[in-house]
Design a protein around this motif. Structure first.
Motif, PDB file in Angstrom:
ATOM      1  N   UNK A   1      -7.181   2.259  -6.227  1.00  0.00           N
ATOM      2  CA  UNK A   1      -6.821   3.761  -5.596  1.00  0.00           C
ATOM      3  C   UNK A   1      -7.940   4.346  -5.191  1.00  0.00           C
ATOM      4  N   UNK A   2      -7.906   4.605  -3.919  1.00  0.00           N
ATOM      5  CA  UNK A   2      -9.337   5.224  -3.379  1.00  0.00           C
ATOM      6  C   UNK A   2      -8.956   6.140  -2.421  1.00  0.00           C
ATOM      7  N   UNK A   3      -9.806   7.295  -2.218  1.00  0.00           N
ATOM      8  CA  UNK A   3      -9.709   8.270  -1.193  1.00  0.00           C
ATOM      9  C   UNK A   3     -10.604   7.721  -0.206  1.00  0.00           C
ATOM     10  N   UNK A   4     -10.153   7.631   1.196  1.00  0.00           N
ATOM     11  CA  UNK A   4     -10.960   6.989   2.351  1.00  0.00           C
ATOM     12  C   UNK A   4     -10.736   7.925   3.478  1.00  0.00           C
ATOM     13  N   UNK A   5     -11.796   8.048   4.302  1.00  0.00           N
ATOM     14  CA  UNK A   5     -11.950   8.575   5.560  1.00  0.00           C
ATOM     15  C   UNK A   5     -10.570   7.872   6.533  1.00  0.00           C
ATOM     16  N   UNK A   6     -10.537   8.880   7.641  1.00  0.00           N
ATOM     17  CA  UNK A   6      -9.313   8.435   8.550  1.00  0.00           C
ATOM     18  C   UNK A   6      -9.899   7.140   9.185  1.00  0.00           C
ATOM     19  N   UNK A   7     -11.488   7.073   9.642  1.00  0.00           N
ATOM     20  CA  UNK A   7     -12.043   5.812  10.113  1.00  0.00           C
ATOM     21  C   UNK A   7     -11.680   4.730   9.470  1.00  0.00           C
TER      22      UNK A   7
ATOM     23  N   UNK B   1      -0.701  18.779  -7.526  1.00  0.00           N
ATOM     24  CA  UNK B   1      -0.672  18.486  -6.173  1.00  0.00           C
ATOM     25  C   UNK B   1      -2.043  17.853  -5.819  1.00  0.00           C
ATOM     26  N   UNK B   2      -2.382  16.516  -6.231  1.00  0.00           N
ATOM     27  CA  UNK B   2      -3.772  16.056  -5.547  1.00  0.00           C
ATOM     28  C   UNK B   2      -3.227  14.638  -4.983  1.00  0.00           C
ATOM     29  N   UNK B   3      -4.222  14.168  -4.127  1.00  0.00           N
ATOM     30  CA  UNK B   3      -4.069  13.157  -3.320  1.00  0.00           C
ATOM     31  C   UNK B   3      -3.605  11.925  -3.993  1.00  0.00           C
ATOM     32  N   UNK B   4      -4.176  11.737  -5.094  1.00  0.00           N
ATOM     33  CA  UNK B   4      -3.982  10.499  -5.864  1.00  0.00           C
ATOM     34  C   UNK B   4      -2.551  10.656  -6.549  1.00  0.00           C
TER      35      UNK B   4
ATOM     36  N   UNK C   1       0.819  -0.965   0.002  1.00  0.00           N
ATOM     37  CA  UNK C   1      -0.177   0.022  -0.087  1.00  0.00           C
ATOM     38  C   UNK C   1       0.928   1.226  -0.032  1.00  0.00           C
ATOM     39  N   UNK C   2       0.618   2.257  -0.886  1.00  0.00           N
ATOM     40  CA  UNK C   2       1.256   3.473  -0.885  1.00  0.00           C
ATOM     41  C   UNK C   2      -0.054   4.660  -0.531  1.00  0.00           C
ATOM     42  N   UNK C   3       0.454   5.188   0.771  1.00  0.00           N
ATOM     43  CA  UNK C   3      -0.774   6.040   1.195  1.00  0.00           C
ATOM     44  C   UNK C   3      -0.320   7.573   1.287  1.00  0.00           C
ATOM     45  N   UNK C   4      -1.205   8.218   0.955  1.00  0.00           N
ATOM     46  CA  UNK C   4      -1.121   9.869   1.036  1.00  0.00           C
ATOM     47  C   UNK C   4      -1.976  10.067   2.450  1.00  0.00           C
TER      48      UNK C   4
END
Length: 199
Positions: free
Chosen positions: A25-31, A85-88, A2-5
């Motif tokens: 490739x997903x944007x997920x919440x902290x939880x 500069x984006x999260x992905x 896993x590569x995590x921003x």
């Protein structure tokens, strides 16, 4: 792998196969990221994180769960980013840095090492802040024709003079400003002394 921003609330997570294929490739919440990290059914994996705020927390948490962790230097992530500069894009840049054999990972810090660093960094920050307050006082007083030599001793003596109600050449409106800055400077010095006793 896993590569995590990492971020405060939203994390971009790229999952790769052993053959370097991006599986998701997903944007997920902290939880949801916390759930992923602690999921007992998830196979142990390598997590590649940028060495930024909260990286040590997540890295140590992952290690405790049996995962491998690699922190990559942020300056190289910025150079590998393609596009805006984006999260992905950041997650993809983290992967690119991980694959570059020339880049050495940043070691995870133990809680004791983090405590020592926090003491040193906070002490340094307070000293810079104290210097800024001193320079501000010098400038303020110089605007009123009151100057002193370099160094703390001369400034201390001048401040004592201008805050003496019988000796001060300052106006009634300027006096409380100088007093506030004087007290603030003394408080900063006291805090530095407190941290010095812990070093």
């Amino acid at each position: 792998m896993y590569c995590v921003d990492l971020a405060k609330n939203l994390f971009h997570v790229n999952r790769y196969s052993a053959h370097s294929e991006c599986l998701s490739s997903k944007l997920i919440s902290r939880k949801k990221f916390d759930t992923l990290v602690r999921d007992p059914q998830r196979p142990r994996a390598l997590f590649v994180l940028e060495a930024c705020a909260s990286a040590n927390y997540w890295g140590l948490t992952l290690q405790d769960r049996g995962d491998q962790v690699k922190l990559v230097p942020p300056q190289f992530v910025a150079k590998q980013r393609i596009g805006n500069k984006t999260d992905r894009n950041d997650a993809e840049a983290i992967y690119a840095v991980h694959m570059d054999p020339r880049v050495h990972p940043v070691p995870l810090k133990t809680p004791a090492q983090q405590d020592q660093l926090s003491l040193n960094h906070t002490r340094s920050f307070l000293i810079k802040l104290s210097t800024a307050v001193s320079n501000h006082l010098r400038s303020l007083l110089a605007e009123r024709g009151l100057v002193t030599a370099k160094g703390c001793a001369g400034l201390d003596q001048l401040i004592e003079t201008v805050t003496d109600i019988e000796l001060t050449p300052l106006s009634v409106d300027c006096q409380p400003v100088v007093v506030v800055l004087k007290v603030f400077r003394e408080q900063l010095s006291s805090h530095v002394d407190t941290l010095d006793s812990k070093l």
